[in-house]
Every structure is written in structure tokens, then in C-alpha cells.
Design a protein around this motif. Structure first.
Motif, PDB file in Angstrom:
ATOM      1  N   GLU A  81      -1.722 -19.824  23.578  1.00 26.08           N
ATOM      2  CA  GLU A  81      -2.318 -18.493  23.663  1.00 26.08           C
ATOM      3  C   GLU A  81      -1.779 -17.740  24.875  1.00 26.08           C
ATOM      4  O   GLU A  81      -1.500 -16.533  24.814  1.00 26.08           O
ATOM      5  CB  GLU A  81      -3.842 -18.606  23.742  1.00 26.08           C
ATOM      6  CG  GLU A  81      -4.579 -17.277  23.644  1.00 26.08           C
ATOM      7  CD  GLU A  81      -4.374 -16.601  22.300  1.00 26.08           C
ATOM      8  OE1 GLU A  81      -4.439 -15.360  22.248  1.00 26.08           O
ATOM      9  OE2 GLU A  81      -4.137 -17.325  21.310  1.00 26.08           O
ATOM     10  N   GLY A  82      -1.590 -18.452  25.992  1.00 26.29           N
ATOM     11  CA  GLY A  82      -1.064 -17.817  27.193  1.00 26.29           C
ATOM     12  C   GLY A  82       0.362 -17.346  27.028  1.00 26.29           C
ATOM     13  O   GLY A  82       0.744 -16.269  27.510  1.00 26.29           O
ATOM     14  N   LEU A  83       1.186 -18.128  26.334  1.00 25.44           N
ATOM     15  CA  LEU A  83       2.573 -17.725  26.083  1.00 25.44           C
ATOM     16  C   LEU A  83       2.620 -16.516  25.163  1.00 25.44           C
ATOM     17  O   LEU A  83       3.469 -15.624  25.321  1.00 25.44           O
ATOM     18  CB  LEU A  83       3.353 -18.881  25.467  1.00 25.44           C
ATOM     19  CG  LEU A  83       3.688 -20.044  26.410  1.00 25.44           C
ATOM     20  CD1 LEU A  83       4.277 -21.210  25.619  1.00 25.44           C
ATOM     21  CD2 LEU A  83       4.669 -19.598  27.490  1.00 25.44           C
ATOM     22  N   VAL A 136       0.891 -16.776  30.521  1.00 23.22           N
ATOM     23  CA  VAL A 136       1.662 -17.939  30.980  1.00 23.22           C
ATOM     24  C   VAL A 136       3.133 -17.663  30.689  1.00 23.22           C
ATOM     25  O   VAL A 136       3.481 -17.193  29.600  1.00 23.22           O
ATOM     26  CB  VAL A 136       1.207 -19.232  30.268  1.00 23.22           C
ATOM     27  CG1 VAL A 136       2.115 -20.393  30.636  1.00 23.22           C
ATOM     28  CG2 VAL A 136      -0.234 -19.554  30.635  1.00 23.22           C
ATOM     29  N   SER A 137       3.991 -17.949  31.646  1.00 22.20           N
ATOM     30  CA  SER A 137       5.426 -17.719  31.491  1.00 22.20           C
ATOM     31  C   SER A 137       6.171 -19.043  31.503  1.00 22.20           C
ATOM     32  O   SER A 137       5.660 -20.051  32.014  1.00 22.20           O
ATOM     33  CB  SER A 137       5.949 -16.836  32.624  1.00 22.20           C
ATOM     34  OG  SER A 137       5.870 -17.529  33.863  1.00 22.20           O
ATOM     35  N   PRO A 138       7.399 -19.081  30.958  1.00 23.66           N
ATOM     36  CA  PRO A 138       8.201 -20.301  31.040  1.00 23.66           C
ATOM     37  C   PRO A 138       8.414 -20.748  32.482  1.00 23.66           C
ATOM     38  O   PRO A 138       8.452 -21.935  32.772  1.00 23.66           O
ATOM     39  CB  PRO A 138       9.518 -19.892  30.375  1.00 23.66           C
ATOM     40  CG  PRO A 138       9.147 -18.785  29.445  1.00 23.66           C
ATOM     41  CD  PRO A 138       8.053 -18.047  30.133  1.00 23.66           C
ATOM     42  N   LEU A 185       9.162 -14.807  22.968  1.00 23.33           N
ATOM     43  CA  LEU A 185       8.942 -13.472  22.429  1.00 23.33           C
ATOM     44  C   LEU A 185       7.547 -13.366  21.808  1.00 23.33           C
ATOM     45  O   LEU A 185       6.979 -14.371  21.359  1.00 23.33           O
ATOM     46  CB  LEU A 185       9.990 -13.133  21.354  1.00 23.33           C
ATOM     47  CG  LEU A 185      11.402 -12.799  21.826  1.00 23.33           C
ATOM     48  CD1 LEU A 185      12.197 -14.063  22.107  1.00 23.33           C
ATOM     49  CD2 LEU A 185      12.128 -11.968  20.784  1.00 23.33           C
ATOM     50  N   THR A 186       7.036 -12.164  21.770  1.00 23.07           N
ATOM     51  CA  THR A 186       5.803 -11.917  21.019  1.00 23.07           C
ATOM     52  C   THR A 186       6.176 -11.769  19.548  1.00 23.07           C
ATOM     53  O   THR A 186       7.351 -11.554  19.203  1.00 23.07           O
ATOM     54  CB  THR A 186       5.102 -10.646  21.502  1.00 23.07           C
ATOM     55  OG1 THR A 186       5.943  -9.514  21.211  1.00 23.07           O
ATOM     56  CG2 THR A 186       4.832 -10.704  23.002  1.00 23.07           C
ATOM     57  N   ASN A 187       5.201 -11.863  18.673  1.00 19.21           N
ATOM     58  CA  ASN A 187       5.469 -11.709  17.245  1.00 19.21           C
ATOM     59  C   ASN A 187       6.009 -10.315  16.925  1.00 19.21           C
ATOM     60  O   ASN A 187       6.879 -10.159  16.064  1.00 19.21           O
ATOM     61  CB  ASN A 187       4.201 -11.987  16.437  1.00 19.21           C
ATOM     62  CG  ASN A 187       3.881 -13.467  16.353  1.00 19.21           C
ATOM     63  OD1 ASN A 187       4.786 -14.300  16.241  1.00 19.21           O
ATOM     64  ND2 ASN A 187       2.610 -13.808  16.430  1.00 19.21           N
ATOM     65  N   ASP A 188       5.484  -9.293  17.633  1.00 23.35           N
ATOM     66  CA  ASP A 188       5.972  -7.931  17.403  1.00 23.35           C
ATOM     67  C   ASP A 188       7.434  -7.787  17.833  1.00 23.35           C
ATOM     68  O   ASP A 188       8.249  -7.182  17.125  1.00 23.35           O
ATOM     69  CB  ASP A 188       5.103  -6.922  18.157  1.00 23.35           C
ATOM     70  CG  ASP A 188       3.712  -6.783  17.554  1.00 23.35           C
ATOM     71  OD1 ASP A 188       3.557  -7.177  16.388  1.00 23.35           O
ATOM     72  OD2 ASP A 188       2.801  -6.295  18.258  1.00 23.35           O
TER      73      ASP A 188
END
Length: 397
Positions: A65-67, A72-74, A240-243
Motif C-alpha cells: 500500500e505504501g509503494l 514508501v519508496s524503493p 509506478l502507480t497504476n495511472d
């Protein structure tokens, strides 16, 4: 340790052999299976199948959920896992619980092929549904195309030009952003993802310090590998986000179906997504020469044949391979004309030109030859004037 399925000599499932487009890819896939138990077990229309033993951080819903929402980042995950401070809620199975081999299917959404302009390639994948179905870009390429502004997230922490590692670190420590820490804004009520406020977690400054040390270490290792003649690659990832994924895939499919300027359009969409990459690490692989190559090149040189080699390797790698193949020898003087301004390149070439003249390699440009040529031209000019006057006298008579 547990083994991810039965394996052949190259790490492939028993009874099979890996076939790769390049020795680099074959070596990396083989090492991932034999050394780390991440085995490529097959590929079909659904994607690439992996046989895996180790637990995954993506098995934790809070990390997923954070990614997805950017909390949350890599970088934060890499920094805290490297420091044994796993930023999760404890739902990930422990190593001792991972004896059972599981199969993961990673969907391949798009492939940005390598080209000589970008000097890298990437693949857009989606993690399995049980691992959050997260779209991510996996990218590999030469360090000159990966550790550059716009592509590498944290580029300002790298050594550029004539900077030393100490100067870069001091510049990083003096950065004004370190004294202006911005608080995280919770989203959808998931305050537990504010890693900087959790006991034992790294804050932003600590993550910056870790990232700076890691990137400088990668740069240092790349230089060492290149001097040994190893072929190097830098690896990066972007979540990436889904969008973002949907929008980019639309552009990619439009470019892929174009009739005019198709390659140019594909390159442009690749540039668009291959940016802000979190650098995961680097690889170095020995590319052994075929039998008899050095002896053949040495024979060609003895026959008076001049040999030129065009390579896309790092300069240090190219030099080392040049010596191993006998294209370069210890008796040769090596002049490096590296990237720089036109004035700098002209200066280097002029210095090399003068060196060759002083060594007697360019005799026709030496002072004695030039003086002799000037005297020869003077005598010729006088003879021409004499003959001209003689012809004039004859016509008058």
C-alpha cells in the motif's frame, strides 16, 4: 539451505539449459539461480515464472500500500533492509518459514529494447497478484547512461568531473535540504508507514547519507571492475502507480503501431519512463576471449596491418581488453582523448603531434626538413623567374 527446485549445471531446471541473447544475461540468470535460489523456471503468455524460496517484502500489505501511494519508496526500503531495520508490520514470513518453494508469475507489460542512443534497455513488469500486483520498471545499462542527471535518482550525490569523493560528501552534508526536514503527510489513515517516526527506523537524513555512500561505492567499484577488463552494467528500478502505468502503456502501444518514424517514437517513450530510477547496484562479468584471438591480432600487426577497434565499453575496460588482445602492447605510447571541450581535445592532439615530431616519427615536419623544403622552393622560384625572363627576351628578338 533450501534449493529452489532441481537444477542443472547452469542453474536451469533439471533437463533444461538457459539460452540467452548475451553472455551477460546468461551469467546473471545462472548466478541468480545457483547462488540466490531465484530460478527462472519457465515463460508463457502470462509472463515469466520464478521458483523462489526467500520471503518477499511485497508479502506485507502495508509495504504494498505504501509503494502504491508513495508513502514508501524503493530508497527507504533499501536503506532500512540494508541496516536490518525492515520497514514492515511483521507480516512477512521469516527465513526459517520459507523452506517451501513457491512459484511467482511476473507479467511482462512492455520491453524497451536497447539502442545506441540510450545505451540501456528496460522492461515494464507487474508483480504477481499475491505480491500486490505492483507495476515497476526494471532497467539495466552502461554507467554513463544510468548514473546521469534525470535518470538516476540521487544524481547530485555522485562524483562528476574532477570532484573527489570527499568533496561530494561535504557538499552533501552542507546541503540546505538536510536542515529543512519535511514531515510526511499520512494518507488513508496508514500512519505506520511514516518510517522516520518509528523507533529504530532511519530518518530522512540517515537515508540520504546511506544513499550517498552507496552511490559513491558503486562508482568506485565500477572503476575497479573496468580496470580488470570486466564488462559492467548498472541496474535500476522505478515503482509506478497504476495511472502512470496505464498512461505510458497507451503511448507505448501507439508508438509501436506507428508506420512512420516508429523507432524514433519508441525511443522517445522509453526516455519518458526511464527516469528517476533508484539504482539497485552494478554487475561485472568477465567476457573471455575466443581461443587464438591475441595471437591472430599479433600476426596481423607483424604483417603491417593497422587495426582499429570500436567498442561501447568504459574507457578503462577498453584499455584492459586492448592489452589482453595485443591490440595494445607495453611498447606503445597510450594517449587518451577523453570527452571534453573542443579546445581541450585540440590541445591534447597538438601535444601528441609535437611529441611525435620530437621523437622523429614525423620527419617531414621537423625543422631540418622544413628548412630544406623552403630552400628547395626558393631555388625553384628563382629558376622560374630566370626562364620567364629568357622567354621574354626571345620574343623581343
Amino acid at each position: 539451505p533450501p534449493v529452489a527446485g532441481s537444477k542443472g549445471a547452469d542453474g536451469a531446471p533439471a533437463g533444461y539449459n538457459y539460452q540467452a541473447e548475451s553472455p551477460d544475461e546468461g551469467a546473471l540468470v545462472s548466478a541468480a539461480s545457483k547462488n540466490f535460489d531465484f530460478q527462472v523456471s519457465g515463460r508463457d503468455s502470462n509472463g515469466v515464472k520464478l521458483s523462489v524460496v526467500s520471503p518477499s517484502l511485497l508479502q506485507d500489505d502495508s509495504v504494498v500500500e505504501g509503494l502504491k501511494n508513495g508513502m514508501v519508496s524503493p530508497r527507504s526500503i533499501a536503506a532500512e533492509t540494508a541496516a536490518d531495520k525492515v520497514p514492515v508490520s511483521g507480516k512477512v514470513p521469516k527465513e526459517s518459514d520459507g523452506d517451501k518453494v513457491r512459484t511467482e508469475t511476473w507479467s511482462i507489460l512492455a520491453v524497451n529494447k536497447f539502442d545506441s542512443d540510450r545505451k540501456r534497455m528496460s522492461v515494464l513488469v507487474r508483480s504477481p497478484e499475491e505480491l500486490g500486483s505492483i507495476p515497476m520498471l526494471l532497467c539495466k545499462g552502461a554507467d554513463s547512461s544510468m548514473l546521469c542527471e534525470g535518470v538516476c535518482d540521487g544524481f547530485e550525490k555522485l562524483m562528476t568531473g574532477n570532484e573527489t569523493a570527499g568533496e561530494v560528501i561535504q557538499k552533501h552534508l552542507d546541503s540546505p535540504r538536510r536542515s529543512k526536514k519535511q514531515p510526511r503527510q499520512p494518507s488513508d489513515g496508514i500512519d505506520q508507514l511514516d518510517l522516520g517516526d518509528r523507533p529504530g527506523s532511519m530518518d530522512e537524513d540517515e537515508q540520504d547519507d546511506w544513499e550517498s555512500a552507496t552511490l559513491l561505492g558503486i562508482q568506485s567499484h565500477l572503476g575497479e571492475f573496468a580496470k580488470e577488463g570486466l564488462r559492467t552494467l548498472v541496474l535500476g528500478v522505478r515503482i509506478l502507480t497504476n495511472d502512470e502505468c496505464t498512461d505510458w502503456l497507451t503511448k507505448f502501444k501507439t508508438a509501436a503501431s506507428s508506420i512512420k518514424n516508429r523507432e524514433e517514437k519508441l525511443t522517445n517513450v522509453a526516455y519518458e519512463i526511464e527516469r528517476n530510477l533508484h539504482i539497485v547496484g552494478a554487475t561485472a562479468i568477465e567476457d573471455k576471449l575466443q581461443r587464438g584471438v591475441p595471437e591472430t591480432i599479433s600476426t596481423l600487426e607483424k604483417a603491417g596491418i593497422k587495426l582499429w577497434v570500436l567498442t561501447g565499453d568504459k574507457r578503462e575496460t577498453a584499455i584492459e581488453i586492448g592489452y589482453s588482445t595485443h591490440v595494445l602492447t607495453d611498447k606503445m605510447h597510450l594517449t587518451e582523448v577523453a570527452d571534453g571541450s573542443a579546445e581541450r581535445v585540440r590541445t591534447i592532439l597538438a601535444m601528441e603531434f609535437m611529441r611525435l615530431i620530437k621523437m622523429g616519427k614525423l620527419k617531414k615536419y621537423q625543422k631540418a626538413s622544413l628548412n630544406a623544403g623552403e630552400q628547395s622552393r626558393t631555388t625553384s622560384d628563382r629558376r622560374f623567374e630566370f626562364n620567364k625572363k629568357r622567354r621574354a627576351c626571345r620574343r623581343s628578338l
